[in-house]
Design an enzyme around this catalytic site. Structure first.
Site, PDB file in Angstrom:
ATOM      1  N   HIS A  62       0.609  -1.425   0.240  1.00  0.00           N
ATOM      2  CA  HIS A  62      -0.086  -0.040  -0.128  1.00  0.00           C
ATOM      3  C   HIS A  62       0.847   0.965   0.374  1.00  0.00           C
ATOM      4  O   HIS A  62       2.368   1.373   0.333  1.00  0.00           O
ATOM      5  CB  HIS A  62      -1.148  -0.102   1.758  1.00  0.00           C
ATOM      6  CG  HIS A  62      -1.928  -1.125   1.768  1.00  0.00           C
ATOM      7  ND1 HIS A  62      -3.005  -0.885   1.254  1.00  0.00           N
ATOM      8  CD2 HIS A  62      -1.433  -2.750   1.894  1.00  0.00           C
ATOM      9  CE1 HIS A  62      -3.496  -2.127   1.546  1.00  0.00           C
ATOM     10  NE2 HIS A  62      -2.366  -2.883   2.066  1.00  0.00           N
ATOM     11  N   TYR A  63      -0.043   1.917  -0.543  1.00  0.00           N
ATOM     12  CA  TYR A  63       1.048   3.725   0.311  1.00  0.00           C
ATOM     13  C   TYR A  63      -0.270   4.124   1.264  1.00  0.00           C
ATOM     14  O   TYR A  63      -1.198   4.105   0.834  1.00  0.00           O
ATOM     15  CB  TYR A  63       1.432   4.696  -1.020  1.00  0.00           C
ATOM     16  CG  TYR A  63       0.046   5.334  -1.656  1.00  0.00           C
ATOM     17  CD1 TYR A  63      -0.970   5.359  -1.125  1.00  0.00           C
ATOM     18  CD2 TYR A  63       0.761   5.242  -3.060  1.00  0.00           C
ATOM     19  CE1 TYR A  63      -2.065   6.483  -1.874  1.00  0.00           C
ATOM     20  CE2 TYR A  63      -0.793   6.031  -3.772  1.00  0.00           C
ATOM     21  CZ  TYR A  63      -1.802   6.472  -3.111  1.00  0.00           C
ATOM     22  OH  TYR A  63      -2.697   7.387  -3.910  1.00  0.00           O
ATOM     23  N   THR A  64       0.858   5.265   1.725  1.00  0.00           N
ATOM     24  CA  THR A  64      -0.014   5.472   3.374  1.00  0.00           C
ATOM     25  C   THR A  64      -1.208   6.680   2.987  1.00  0.00           C
ATOM     26  O   THR A  64      -2.506   6.561   3.541  1.00  0.00           O
ATOM     27  CB  THR A  64       0.561   6.293   4.461  1.00  0.00           C
ATOM     28  OG1 THR A  64       1.749   7.443   3.191  1.00  0.00           O
ATOM     29  CG2 THR A  64       1.585   5.335   4.918  1.00  0.00           C
ATOM     30  N   GLU A 127       2.774  -1.120   4.766  1.00  0.00           N
ATOM     31  CA  GLU A 127       2.078   0.560   3.610  1.00  0.00           C
ATOM     32  C   GLU A 127       3.397   1.237   4.172  1.00  0.00           C
ATOM     33  O   GLU A 127       4.921   1.427   4.612  1.00  0.00           O
ATOM     34  CB  GLU A 127       1.298   1.520   5.684  1.00  0.00           C
ATOM     35  CG  GLU A 127       0.298   0.650   5.647  1.00  0.00           C
ATOM     36  CD  GLU A 127      -0.998   1.544   4.690  1.00  0.00           C
ATOM     37  OE1 GLU A 127      -0.343   2.551   3.666  1.00  0.00           O
ATOM     38  OE2 GLU A 127      -2.127   1.921   4.671  1.00  0.00           O
ATOM     39  N   HIS A 169      -2.577  -3.152  -3.432  1.00  0.00           N
ATOM     40  CA  HIS A 169      -3.964  -2.720  -2.887  1.00  0.00           C
ATOM     41  C   HIS A 169      -4.640  -3.172  -4.025  1.00  0.00           C
ATOM     42  O   HIS A 169      -6.006  -3.324  -4.066  1.00  0.00           O
ATOM     43  CB  HIS A 169      -4.190  -1.670  -2.045  1.00  0.00           C
ATOM     44  CG  HIS A 169      -5.555  -2.188  -1.051  1.00  0.00           C
ATOM     45  ND1 HIS A 169      -5.525  -0.864  -0.352  1.00  0.00           N
ATOM     46  CD2 HIS A 169      -5.986  -2.631  -0.562  1.00  0.00           C
ATOM     47  CE1 HIS A 169      -6.604  -0.793   0.375  1.00  0.00           C
ATOM     48  NE2 HIS A 169      -7.199  -1.974   0.124  1.00  0.00           N
ATOM     49  N   ASP A 179      -3.713   2.668  -4.598  1.00  0.00           N
ATOM     50  CA  ASP A 179      -2.335   2.277  -4.864  1.00  0.00           C
ATOM     51  C   ASP A 179      -0.980   0.523  -4.136  1.00  0.00           C
ATOM     52  O   ASP A 179      -2.681  -0.472  -4.285  1.00  0.00           O
ATOM     53  CB  ASP A 179      -2.230   2.487  -2.624  1.00  0.00           C
ATOM     54  CG  ASP A 179      -3.306   1.320  -1.825  1.00  0.00           C
ATOM     55  OD1 ASP A 179      -4.074   1.870  -2.725  1.00  0.00           O
ATOM     56  OD2 ASP A 179      -2.818   0.856  -0.794  1.00  0.00           O
TER      57      ASP A 179
HETATM   58 ZN    ZN Z   1      -4.207   0.839   0.654  1.00  0.00          ZN
END
Ligand code: ZN
Length: 285
Positions: A62-64, A127, A169, A179
């Site tokens: 993911h990215y935040t 993340e 994600h 993301d």
């Molecule tokens: Zn995500």
């Protein structure tokens, strides 16, 4: 990132950002990190047990997607937010662990892959600190990518995660998520043995499948995407959900053009991926 942000906290300031430690809740216990390259443990109260004792065999990246790293860590580690991840990888390469690998972190939400819908029960969530598409979407720094690679390699070894089950994600929730996005260097990960990836087929002029098209070619495309793992209905109709899945596919595997149109390059890349999957990849897990 402004220099002052890195140097504002005194001792050992060159590499140290003061991590926000949310108030400890009664139900949060410290734990030993699962990975030797974790620099900090900030326990999150947001986790549960994996369904039926499921052993994770997937990694979801993911990215935040928040403007500030402090806010992102606080959100993932504070009671009541209902979100968490096993790991958080900072821009400077430091790795925070928030949930033990044995537990079910709450990172994937409504999602599916290869027929499985409880992705949180079968995955490790990572993340990666990045502001995301809504806040300018900066490049991922090299040292952060190196940390993600090292972290994933350890998880893959420990938990026997195959490369084709290292996903974004957006792959498992294409209708809701972008993301880690088309800037995420999946090819660099693959060069280090993390993730399944092939050189994208070149973009050329020619026929393409797009929104509104109906027919066997669309059905074949949907079948191929579903065979790879994407949660897509095989209807023969290039509808909105089909376009979202093609968009997610492109973000991961053909990032030079992310437009939701299944052109020759998209189709050829998808088929090259399918034919390079290991023989046991389609077996029931
Ligand atoms: Zn995500």
């Amino acid at each position: 990132m402004p220099l002052g942000w890195l140097t504002s906290n005194g001792l050992d300031s060159k590499r140290t950002l003061a991590l926000p430690i949310p108030p400890v809740s009664a139900n949060v216990r410290p734990f030993s990190p699962d990975s030797s390259i974790v620099s900090d443990v900030i326990p999150s109260p947001n986790y549960g047990e994996r369904s039926k004792g499921r052993v994770p065999d997937m990694i979801v990246l993911h990215y935040t997607g928040l403007p500030e790293v402090q806010g992102a860590i606080a959100q993932l580690c504070t009671s009541g937010t209902e979100v968490s991840a096993h790991y958080i990888v900072l821009e400077d390469g430091r790795i925070v662990q928030s949930v033990p690998e044995s537990k079910r972190a709450w990172h994937a939400g409504v999602s599916s892959w290869a027929g499985e819908e409880d992705i949180n029960s079968c995955s490790i969530g990572i993340e990666i600190v990045n502001r995301g598409h809504d806040w300018g979407y900066p490049d991922f720094p090299l040292r952060q990518v190196a940390a993600v690679i090292a972290l994933c390699r350890g998880i893959m070894l420990r938990l026997n995660v195959p490369s084709h089950r290292v996903l974004g994600h957006s792959d498992v929730a294409p209708a809701r998520k972008k993301d880690p996005g088309e800037k995420f260097p999946w090819h660099s990960l693959a060069n280090s043995g993390v993730g399944h990836w092939v050189q994208p087929a070149p973009i050329v002029r020619g026929d393409s499948l797009k929104l509104g098209v109906i027919g066997d070619d669309v059905r074949d495309l949907q079948l191929a995407l579903a065979k790879y793992g994407y949660g897509v209905a095989v209807s023969g109709k290039y509808d909105g959900p089909a376009m979202e899945v093609v968009t997610a596919f492109q973000r991961h595997f053909r990032p030079a053009r992310v437009d939701g149109i299944a052109d020759h390059s998209t189709l050829a890349t998808l088929h090259a991926l399918l034919s390079s999957l290991p023989a046991d990849a389609m077996a029931p897990r």
